[in-house]
Write a protein that holds these residues in place. Sequence first.
Motif, PDB file in Angstrom:
ATOM      1  N   PRO A   1       0.811  -1.227   0.000  1.00  0.00           N
ATOM      2  CA  PRO A   1       0.000   0.000   0.000  1.00  0.00           C
ATOM      3  C   PRO A   1       0.839   1.270   0.000  1.00  0.00           C
ATOM      4  N   SER A   2       1.947   1.262   0.751  1.00  0.00           N
ATOM      5  CA  SER A   2       2.819   2.434   0.758  1.00  0.00           C
ATOM      6  C   SER A   2       3.479   2.638  -0.596  1.00  0.00           C
ATOM      7  N   ALA A   3       3.868   1.541  -1.240  1.00  0.00           N
ATOM      8  CA  ALA A   3       4.484   1.648  -2.561  1.00  0.00           C
ATOM      9  C   ALA A   3       3.498   2.229  -3.574  1.00  0.00           C
ATOM     10  N   ILE A   4       2.244   1.839  -3.471  1.00  0.00           N
ATOM     11  CA  ILE A   4       1.222   2.391  -4.372  1.00  0.00           C
ATOM     12  C   ILE A   4       1.040   3.877  -4.103  1.00  0.00           C
ATOM     13  N   GLY A   5       1.089   4.283  -2.831  1.00  0.00           N
ATOM     14  CA  GLY A   5       1.012   5.702  -2.502  1.00  0.00           C
ATOM     15  C   GLY A   5       2.184   6.484  -3.066  1.00  0.00           C
ATOM     16  N   VAL A   6       3.375   5.913  -3.002  1.00  0.00           N
ATOM     17  CA  VAL A   6       4.547   6.563  -3.599  1.00  0.00           C
ATOM     18  C   VAL A   6       4.357   6.694  -5.109  1.00  0.00           C
ATOM     19  N   GLY A   7       3.797   5.648  -5.726  1.00  0.00           N
ATOM     20  CA  GLY A   7       3.530   5.708  -7.157  1.00  0.00           C
ATOM     21  C   GLY A   7       2.554   6.823  -7.508  1.00  0.00           C
ATOM     22  N   ALA A   8       1.514   7.013  -6.682  1.00  0.00           N
ATOM     23  CA  ALA A   8       0.561   8.101  -6.910  1.00  0.00           C
ATOM     24  C   ALA A   8       1.233   9.462  -6.778  1.00  0.00           C
ATOM     25  N   LEU A   9       2.130   9.580  -5.801  1.00  0.00           N
ATOM     26  CA  LEU A   9       2.871  10.835  -5.626  1.00  0.00           C
ATOM     27  C   LEU A   9       3.750  11.119  -6.837  1.00  0.00           C
ATOM     28  N   VAL A  10       4.433  10.096  -7.324  1.00  0.00           N
ATOM     29  CA  VAL A  10       5.284  10.246  -8.503  1.00  0.00           C
ATOM     30  C   VAL A  10       4.453  10.648  -9.719  1.00  0.00           C
ATOM     31  N   HIS A  11       3.262  10.037  -9.840  1.00  0.00           N
ATOM     32  CA  HIS A  11       2.386  10.364 -10.966  1.00  0.00           C
ATOM     33  C   HIS A  11       1.975  11.835 -10.928  1.00  0.00           C
TER      34      HIS A  11
ATOM     35  N   GLY B   1      -3.399  19.527  -3.700  1.00  0.00           N
ATOM     36  CA  GLY B   1      -4.151  18.583  -2.873  1.00  0.00           C
ATOM     37  C   GLY B   1      -3.918  17.152  -3.284  1.00  0.00           C
ATOM     38  N   GLY B   2      -3.781  16.915  -4.593  1.00  0.00           N
ATOM     39  CA  GLY B   2      -3.487  15.563  -5.062  1.00  0.00           C
ATOM     40  C   GLY B   2      -2.149  15.064  -4.553  1.00  0.00           C
ATOM     41  N   ILE B   3      -1.146  15.930  -4.542  1.00  0.00           N
ATOM     42  CA  ILE B   3       0.175  15.548  -4.028  1.00  0.00           C
ATOM     43  C   ILE B   3       0.112  15.284  -2.528  1.00  0.00           C
ATOM     44  N   LEU B   4      -0.571  16.164  -1.789  1.00  0.00           N
ATOM     45  CA  LEU B   4      -0.703  15.956  -0.338  1.00  0.00           C
ATOM     46  C   LEU B   4      -1.454  14.663  -0.047  1.00  0.00           C
ATOM     47  N   GLY B   5      -2.509  14.391  -0.816  1.00  0.00           N
ATOM     48  CA  GLY B   5      -3.247  13.147  -0.625  1.00  0.00           C
ATOM     49  C   GLY B   5      -2.411  11.926  -0.931  1.00  0.00           C
ATOM     50  N   ALA B   6      -1.552  12.007  -1.950  1.00  0.00           N
ATOM     51  CA  ALA B   6      -0.677  10.880  -2.272  1.00  0.00           C
ATOM     52  C   ALA B   6       0.309  10.616  -1.135  1.00  0.00           C
ATOM     53  N   ILE B   7       0.803  11.691  -0.500  1.00  0.00           N
ATOM     54  CA  ILE B   7       1.714  11.518   0.640  1.00  0.00           C
ATOM     55  C   ILE B   7       0.993  10.832   1.795  1.00  0.00           C
ATOM     56  N   LEU B   8      -0.232  11.273   2.071  1.00  0.00           N
ATOM     57  CA  LEU B   8      -1.009  10.638   3.137  1.00  0.00           C
ATOM     58  C   LEU B   8      -1.374   9.200   2.774  1.00  0.00           C
ATOM     59  N   GLY B   9      -1.701   8.970   1.493  1.00  0.00           N
ATOM     60  CA  GLY B   9      -2.034   7.617   1.066  1.00  0.00           C
ATOM     61  C   GLY B   9      -0.885   6.650   1.200  1.00  0.00           C
ATOM     62  N   ALA B  10       0.349   7.169   1.069  1.00  0.00           N
ATOM     63  CA  ALA B  10       1.520   6.299   1.213  1.00  0.00           C
ATOM     64  C   ALA B  10       1.689   5.784   2.632  1.00  0.00           C
TER      65      ALA B  10
END
Length: 413
Positions: A127-137, A260-269
């Motif tokens: 799940p953390s790796a997927i969050g990092v992927g969202a942040l990178v995206h 907000g998308g970047i902040l959410g990706a950090i929290l999602g990670a």
Amino acid sequence: MRWWSVANFVSNAGTWMQLTVQNLLVLEITGSAAATGLSMSVQAAPALLISVLGGAAVDRWPRKLTAAVSQALLGAIAFTTAVLVALDRIDMTSLMVLAAVTGVVATVDNPACALLGNDLVPAEDVPSAIGVGALVHQAGRLVGAALAGVAVGFLGTSAAYFANGLSFLFVASVIPFLRPAAGAVRRTGREPEGAGSDLTVREGLAYFVRRPRLVALAGVTGISAVFGRNYGLTLAVLVTGPLSGGAGSFGTVSTVLAAGGILGAILGARLRRPSVRLVGTLAAAGALLQVVAGLSPSLAVLIVLVLPMAVVESVSDTAGTAVLQTDPPAHLRGRVLGVWGSIGTVWGLGGPPALGLLMELAGPRGALVTGGLLIAGAIGTGSLLRRRRAAAPVLLRKEDHDTLGKPALSPAA
């Protein structure tokens, strides 16, 4: 994982450079906004038809080789387009053909790269790796859109396609050096006994349909995609219409959405145990925020609301992706992602027209409010039905040998 994240950042930046320039290129060739939408639909159409086959290929073929070859093919397509643009030999027909071929390759590339990234971390860190992927995206999207203007201004339209081709080759060159992490989920390389090759696609479909949590995830994501989340459309009309803003005002709103998308990706990670319930809760919260945004009396109030809307959407997406990629057994994950790709394409193609029709009937404020209430209402109704079903008592027929006065099932059972 660090190398893979860097490679994905470069690839996402290149992809968004090309997407930004491609819309301008279609407008330059045809002068039609409708043609721009058509080119995007042509590229998405293969996912609707053959994503399940692409996912089956990912389950059958070696993952690293599949991802490397698909990235190289996408790079070749980008280079071909760049040469045609540079020589001024590009026309709408060739552009559509190249877009369709890109869509076909992507049906294999998307699940292959998604699952390859999961192989690089222990199972509990997926799940953390997927969050990092969202942040990178998200970061790649911002950088790519900004670089597109610079590239076109100084080097011409073809430069964006050349840059994207190089980004694909960079990813392909990194893949052979990636090594699975200790504790990562491994495929056995064999199907369970009785799963013949003729059942490959059918097995993925059957697994998806039999899993209530995946069906529920599809429902929550689908209704959210159709009646919400298309903020580039709804908020653009709201800002430039009832709120009397201009292009600059919508640019500010778009920037806040990206932040907000970047902040959410950090929290999602930071998620460790994502669930469909969490996805539904976040989606309902985002829908209620959407209702309030639709009633915003001023641009300042809307900007304040947009940030949490984007954060909630990003965390919800990360949680849903984690559930989708970790729920199936390892040998079925490519096929399940393929099924999801086909379903998601239906939403992607059907959502904007449906939302546009709703705005025509109810206006931008009405579309935001109605859509938010529909999303929250559907999720709330589904949750109540699930609770009632789970709480239904189990009635057992009394047998002759049962002991009088003794319950048929103990509380533990």
